[in-house]
Design a protein around this motif. Structure first.
Motif, PDB file in Angstrom:
ATOM      1  N   ARG A 145       0.816  -1.222   0.000  1.00 24.57           N
ATOM      2  CA  ARG A 145       0.000   0.000   0.000  1.00 24.57           C
ATOM      3  C   ARG A 145       0.851   1.275   0.000  1.00 24.57           C
ATOM      4  O   ARG A 145       0.637   2.193   0.778  1.00 24.57           O
ATOM      5  CB  ARG A 145      -0.947  -0.003   1.198  1.00 24.57           C
ATOM      6  N   PHE A 146       1.821   1.332  -0.899  1.00 28.15           N
ATOM      7  CA  PHE A 146       2.614   2.561  -1.018  1.00 28.15           C
ATOM      8  C   PHE A 146       2.314   3.213  -2.365  1.00 28.15           C
ATOM      9  O   PHE A 146       1.953   2.549  -3.334  1.00 28.15           O
ATOM     10  CB  PHE A 146       4.106   2.287  -0.836  1.00 28.15           C
ATOM     11  N   ASP A 147       2.463   4.539  -2.389  1.00 30.63           N
ATOM     12  CA  ASP A 147       2.092   5.339  -3.557  1.00 30.63           C
ATOM     13  C   ASP A 147       3.279   5.730  -4.418  1.00 30.63           C
ATOM     14  O   ASP A 147       3.115   6.069  -5.594  1.00 30.63           O
ATOM     15  CB  ASP A 147       1.396   6.632  -3.108  1.00 30.63           C
ATOM     16  N   ALA A 148       4.461   5.757  -3.821  1.00 28.73           N
ATOM     17  CA  ALA A 148       5.642   6.257  -4.524  1.00 28.73           C
ATOM     18  C   ALA A 148       6.857   5.423  -4.158  1.00 28.73           C
ATOM     19  O   ALA A 148       6.936   4.846  -3.063  1.00 28.73           O
ATOM     20  CB  ALA A 148       5.894   7.728  -4.177  1.00 28.73           C
ATOM     21  N   ILE A 149       7.791   5.371  -5.084  1.00 24.80           N
ATOM     22  CA  ILE A 149       9.042   4.650  -4.849  1.00 24.80           C
ATOM     23  C   ILE A 149      10.201   5.571  -5.234  1.00 24.80           C
ATOM     24  O   ILE A 149      10.202   6.170  -6.314  1.00 24.80           O
ATOM     25  CB  ILE A 149       9.080   3.328  -5.652  1.00 24.80           C
ATOM     26  N   GLU A 150      11.144   5.711  -4.327  1.00 30.91           N
ATOM     27  CA  GLU A 150      12.283   6.602  -4.544  1.00 30.91           C
ATOM     28  C   GLU A 150      13.292   5.910  -5.454  1.00 30.91           C
ATOM     29  O   GLU A 150      14.094   5.090  -5.010  1.00 30.91           O
ATOM     30  CB  GLU A 150      12.907   6.953  -3.192  1.00 30.91           C
ATOM     31  N   VAL A 151      13.234   6.231  -6.734  1.00 24.23           N
ATOM     32  CA  VAL A 151      14.117   5.611  -7.715  1.00 24.23           C
ATOM     33  C   VAL A 151      15.535   6.154  -7.603  1.00 24.23           C
ATOM     34  O   VAL A 151      16.515   5.429  -7.754  1.00 24.23           O
ATOM     35  CB  VAL A 151      13.554   5.820  -9.138  1.00 24.23           C
ATOM     36  N   TRP A 152      15.639   7.457  -7.349  1.00 20.31           N
ATOM     37  CA  TRP A 152      16.958   8.089  -7.233  1.00 20.31           C
ATOM     38  C   TRP A 152      17.029   8.778  -5.885  1.00 20.31           C
ATOM     39  O   TRP A 152      16.264   9.696  -5.607  1.00 20.31           O
ATOM     40  CB  TRP A 152      17.177   9.072  -8.369  1.00 20.31           C
ATOM     41  N   SER A 153      17.966   8.348  -5.048  1.00 23.80           N
ATOM     42  CA  SER A 153      18.085   8.878  -3.693  1.00 23.80           C
ATOM     43  C   SER A 153      19.460   9.486  -3.489  1.00 23.80           C
ATOM     44  O   SER A 153      20.452   8.765  -3.324  1.00 23.80           O
ATOM     45  CB  SER A 153      17.848   7.768  -2.661  1.00 23.80           C
ATOM     46  N   GLY A 154      19.521  10.807  -3.507  1.00 25.05           N
ATOM     47  CA  GLY A 154      20.757  11.514  -3.188  1.00 25.05           C
ATOM     48  C   GLY A 154      21.958  11.024  -3.948  1.00 25.05           C
ATOM     49  O   GLY A 154      21.938  10.903  -5.174  1.00 25.05           O
ATOM     50  N   ARG A 155      23.013  10.716  -3.214  1.00 25.43           N
ATOM     51  CA  ARG A 155      24.262  10.297  -3.839  1.00 25.43           C
ATOM     52  C   ARG A 155      24.319   8.787  -4.123  1.00 25.43           C
ATOM     53  O   ARG A 155      25.321   8.279  -4.610  1.00 25.43           O
ATOM     54  CB  ARG A 155      25.446  10.687  -2.937  1.00 25.43           C
ATOM     55  N   HIS A 156      23.228   8.086  -3.812  1.00 28.28           N
ATOM     56  CA  HIS A 156      23.222   6.636  -4.045  1.00 28.28           C
ATOM     57  C   HIS A 156      22.874   6.360  -5.506  1.00 28.28           C
ATOM     58  O   HIS A 156      21.752   6.002  -5.846  1.00 28.28           O
ATOM     59  CB  HIS A 156      22.226   5.951  -3.108  1.00 28.28           C
ATOM     60  N   VAL A 157      23.850   6.521  -6.380  1.00 29.44           N
ATOM     61  CA  VAL A 157      23.600   6.415  -7.818  1.00 29.44           C
ATOM     62  C   VAL A 157      23.561   4.956  -8.272  1.00 29.44           C
ATOM     63  O   VAL A 157      22.778   4.593  -9.154  1.00 29.44           O
ATOM     64  CB  VAL A 157      24.689   7.185  -8.594  1.00 29.44           C
ATOM     65  N   LYS A 158      24.360   4.103  -7.667  1.00 26.40           N
ATOM     66  CA  LYS A 158      24.518   2.749  -8.197  1.00 26.40           C
ATOM     67  C   LYS A 158      23.256   1.902  -8.065  1.00 26.40           C
ATOM     68  O   LYS A 158      23.110   0.907  -8.778  1.00 26.40           O
ATOM     69  CB  LYS A 158      25.694   2.043  -7.510  1.00 26.40           C
ATOM     70  N   GLU A 159      22.335   2.284  -7.167  1.00 23.07           N
ATOM     71  CA  GLU A 159      21.121   1.494  -7.009  1.00 23.07           C
ATOM     72  C   GLU A 159      20.039   1.855  -8.025  1.00 23.07           C
ATOM     73  O   GLU A 159      19.031   1.169  -8.146  1.00 23.07           O
ATOM     74  CB  GLU A 159      20.530   1.677  -5.600  1.00 23.07           C
ATOM     75  N   ARG A 160      20.227   2.957  -8.779  1.00 21.25           N
ATOM     76  CA  ARG A 160      19.140   3.466  -9.625  1.00 21.25           C
ATOM     77  C   ARG A 160      18.639   2.452 -10.646  1.00 21.25           C
ATOM     78  O   ARG A 160      17.435   2.259 -10.794  1.00 21.25           O
ATOM     79  CB  ARG A 160      19.581   4.741 -10.357  1.00 21.25           C
ATOM     80  N   ASP A 161      19.529   1.810 -11.375  1.00 21.00           N
ATOM     81  CA  ASP A 161      19.097   0.886 -12.419  1.00 21.00           C
ATOM     82  C   ASP A 161      18.284  -0.270 -11.837  1.00 21.00           C
ATOM     83  O   ASP A 161      17.278  -0.690 -12.420  1.00 21.00           O
ATOM     84  CB  ASP A 161      20.303   0.336 -13.180  1.00 21.00           C
ATOM     85  N   ARG A 162      18.708  -0.769 -10.678  1.00 20.37           N
ATOM     86  CA  ARG A 162      17.968  -1.873 -10.072  1.00 20.37           C
ATOM     87  C   ARG A 162      16.576  -1.417  -9.635  1.00 20.37           C
ATOM     88  O   ARG A 162      15.592  -2.136  -9.829  1.00 20.37           O
ATOM     89  CB  ARG A 162      18.735  -2.445  -8.882  1.00 20.37           C
ATOM     90  N   VAL A 163      16.496  -0.221  -9.051  1.00 25.39           N
ATOM     91  CA  VAL A 163      15.194   0.260  -8.604  1.00 25.39           C
ATOM     92  C   VAL A 163      14.297   0.587  -9.795  1.00 25.39           C
ATOM     93  O   VAL A 163      13.080   0.404  -9.734  1.00 25.39           O
ATOM     94  CB  VAL A 163      15.342   1.477  -7.672  1.00 25.39           C
ATOM     95  N   LEU A 164      14.881   1.051 -10.893  1.00 26.82           N
ATOM     96  CA  LEU A 164      14.083   1.230 -12.108  1.00 26.82           C
ATOM     97  C   LEU A 164      13.474  -0.102 -12.541  1.00 26.82           C
ATOM     98  O   LEU A 164      12.313  -0.162 -12.948  1.00 26.82           O
ATOM     99  CB  LEU A 164      14.941   1.799 -13.240  1.00 26.82           C
ATOM    100  N   GLY A 165      14.243  -1.178 -12.424  1.00 25.85           N
ATOM    101  CA  GLY A 165      13.707  -2.499 -12.727  1.00 25.85           C
ATOM    102  C   GLY A 165      12.561  -2.870 -11.802  1.00 25.85           C
ATOM    103  O   GLY A 165      11.560  -3.459 -12.228  1.00 25.85           O
ATOM    104  N   ASP A 166      12.694  -2.493 -10.526  1.00 25.67           N
ATOM    105  CA  ASP A 166      11.601  -2.752  -9.569  1.00 25.67           C
ATOM    106  C   ASP A 166      10.366  -1.936  -9.941  1.00 25.67           C
ATOM    107  O   ASP A 166       9.235  -2.419  -9.828  1.00 25.67           O
ATOM    108  CB  ASP A 166      12.052  -2.385  -8.152  1.00 25.67           C
ATOM    109  N   LEU A 167      10.589  -0.676 -10.389  1.00 29.57           N
ATOM    110  CA  LEU A 167       9.469   0.165 -10.813  1.00 29.57           C
ATOM    111  C   LEU A 167       8.727  -0.493 -11.976  1.00 29.57           C
ATOM    112  O   LEU A 167       7.496  -0.604 -11.958  1.00 29.57           O
ATOM    113  CB  LEU A 167       9.975   1.546 -11.222  1.00 29.57           C
ATOM    114  N   TRP A 168       9.467  -0.939 -12.989  1.00 30.90           N
ATOM    115  CA  TRP A 168       8.811  -1.593 -14.128  1.00 30.90           C
ATOM    116  C   TRP A 168       8.059  -2.845 -13.672  1.00 30.90           C
ATOM    117  O   TRP A 168       6.967  -3.140 -14.174  1.00 30.90           O
ATOM    118  CB  TRP A 168       9.825  -1.966 -15.200  1.00 30.90           C
ATOM    119  N   ALA A 169       8.634  -3.579 -12.733  1.00 28.08           N
ATOM    120  CA  ALA A 169       7.976  -4.782 -12.228  1.00 28.08           C
ATOM    121  C   ALA A 169       6.654  -4.448 -11.544  1.00 28.08           C
ATOM    122  O   ALA A 169       5.647  -5.147 -11.728  1.00 28.08           O
ATOM    123  CB  ALA A 169       8.898  -5.522 -11.266  1.00 28.08           C
TER     124      ALA A 169
END
Length: 221
Positions: A145-169
């Motif tokens: 029951r969440f409305d938003a997902i933080e795809v890009w968080s501050g200086r944590h750049v390396k996780e972005r591609d994986r979280v984008l995959g989670d967004l598409w999922a």
């Protein structure tokens, strides 16, 4: 957006407001760790209400729990000046479902955002064993029951591609969520507010005519 009320930030609330104004951020959510604060009196005292407005929120931080579920932002929330933590929702040793129930029991519309979801112990999707193949978490305490997902968080750049995959999922499996990009700043130098930032469609984008309900609606849409 963190300031001195968060245990891990040494920036005063006035410095936090000023840093946002300096970087051209028009609206920010106060998201201290398990503490609710109201930046509005500081904004008024500094005389910057024509340029910057704030929304009251809370970063529900479950680090001290026996079974942590990561970090979750919730906003807007009521502020209780008589409470030591501003009326923040208790988190320790609660499940994500219990925390979400408490947020959704508060009258009005809210945004629930999972923060830096792939940051190990601090990430909701890591902690609750999110499976991109199914679009849900394998852990029994997973709550979607969440409305938003933080795809890009501050200086944590390396996780972005994986979280984008989670967004598409999530989108592929019928769970519409809004992707966000947030500073998660705890300082000022080398942690400038608003890099990255999220742009939201609202009927009137002049901070002087700020309508929190319109911004919340825009994020949810």
């Amino acid at each position: 957006q963190h300031s001195a009320p968060s245990a891990d930030s040494g920036v005063s609330m006035a410095e936090r407001v000023a840093s946002n104004v300096a970087e051209g951020v028009e609206c920010a959510v106060g998201s201290e760790h398990n503490v609710i604060v109201d930046f509005a009196p500081v904004v008024e005292k500094l005389g910057v209400g024509a340029f910057f407005r704030s929304i009251i929120g809370d970063e529900l931080t479950s680090d001290a729990s026996r079974e942590p579920f990561g970090h979750v932002n919730a906003f807007p929330l009521p502020f209780d000046p008589s409470d030591a933590r501003g009326g923040a929702i208790p988190v320790r040793d609660r499940t994500a479902k219990q925390a979400f129930d408490a947020i959704l029991a508060i009258p009005g519309e809210h945004v629930i955002q999972i923060n830096h979801p792939r940051l190990g112990r601090y990430g909701y999707l890591d902690q609750l064993q999110f499976d991109p193949a199914t679009g849900v978490g394998r852990a029994p305490s997973y709550d979607g029951r969440f409305d938003a997902i933080e795809v890009w968080s501050g200086r944590h750049v390396k996780e972005r591609d994986r979280v984008l995959g989670d967004l598409w999922a999530l989108l592929r499996t019928g769970h519409p969520v809004t992707p966000t990009a947030n500073t998660d700043t705890h300082g000022v130098v080398d942690q400038e507010a608003g890099y990255p930032r999220t742009w939201v469609r609202v009927p009137d984008d002049d901070p002087a005519h700020f309508d929190p309900a319109a911004l919340i609606d825009g994020l949810r849409r």
